[in-house]
Design a protein around this motif. Sequence first.
Motif, PDB file in Angstrom:
ATOM      1  N   LEU A  73     -17.300  18.795  23.805  1.00  0.00           N
ATOM      2  CA  LEU A  73     -18.419  17.665  23.886  1.00  0.00           C
ATOM      3  C   LEU A  73     -17.905  16.371  24.282  1.00  0.00           C
ATOM      4  O   LEU A  73     -18.643  15.673  24.791  1.00  0.00           O
ATOM      5  N   HIS A  74     -16.718  16.085  23.800  1.00  0.00           N
ATOM      6  CA  HIS A  74     -16.270  14.716  23.969  1.00  0.00           C
ATOM      7  C   HIS A  74     -15.084  14.485  24.858  1.00  0.00           C
ATOM      8  O   HIS A  74     -14.117  15.373  25.003  1.00  0.00           O
ATOM      9  N   THR A  75     -14.973  13.159  25.553  1.00  0.00           N
ATOM     10  CA  THR A  75     -13.731  12.819  26.306  1.00  0.00           C
ATOM     11  C   THR A  75     -12.464  12.809  25.148  1.00  0.00           C
ATOM     12  O   THR A  75     -12.839  12.515  24.069  1.00  0.00           O
ATOM     13  N   PRO A  76     -11.182  13.296  25.771  1.00  0.00           N
ATOM     14  CA  PRO A  76     -10.165  13.184  24.799  1.00  0.00           C
ATOM     15  C   PRO A  76      -9.884  11.709  24.100  1.00  0.00           C
ATOM     16  O   PRO A  76      -9.519  11.973  23.113  1.00  0.00           O
ATOM     17  N   ASP A  77     -10.401  10.636  24.410  1.00  0.00           N
ATOM     18  CA  ASP A  77     -10.089   9.204  23.847  1.00  0.00           C
ATOM     19  C   ASP A  77     -11.444   9.180  23.068  1.00  0.00           C
ATOM     20  O   ASP A  77     -11.225   7.984  22.270  1.00  0.00           O
ATOM     21  N   ARG A  78     -12.226   9.878  22.980  1.00  0.00           N
ATOM     22  CA  ARG A  78     -13.525   9.496  22.174  1.00  0.00           C
ATOM     23  C   ARG A  78     -13.361  10.104  20.599  1.00  0.00           C
ATOM     24  O   ARG A  78     -12.496  10.914  20.392  1.00  0.00           O
ATOM     25  N   ARG A  79     -13.527   9.235  19.674  1.00  0.00           N
ATOM     26  CA  ARG A  79     -13.290   9.338  18.269  1.00  0.00           C
ATOM     27  C   ARG A  79     -14.740   9.234  17.497  1.00  0.00           C
ATOM     28  O   ARG A  79     -15.278   7.922  17.561  1.00  0.00           O
TER      29      ARG A  79
END
Length: 79
Positions: free
Chosen positions: A35-41
């Motif tokens: 669901l999220h881009t690799p840099d999303r936290r």
Amino acid sequence: MGDVIPSADPDSPICSAKGCRAPARWVLAWNNPKLHTPDRRKTWVACDEHREHLSSFLGMRGFLKDVVPLAEWEQGDDG
């Protein structure tokens, strides 16, 4: 679980564990790679008692990226 004394500061974060009202002491940074881009936290917060349980829950799914003390995480927000 024993009785939990709520935090003296009503604005302080409470543990993300279901039903827990203890003050958070840890930040669990995670993301769902579907669901999220690799840099999303995304973040959950945990008390000392639930840190391992919540970390394991996220870790088994491959979502957990980092676990840091809440105070350290908040210092990172300053700049």
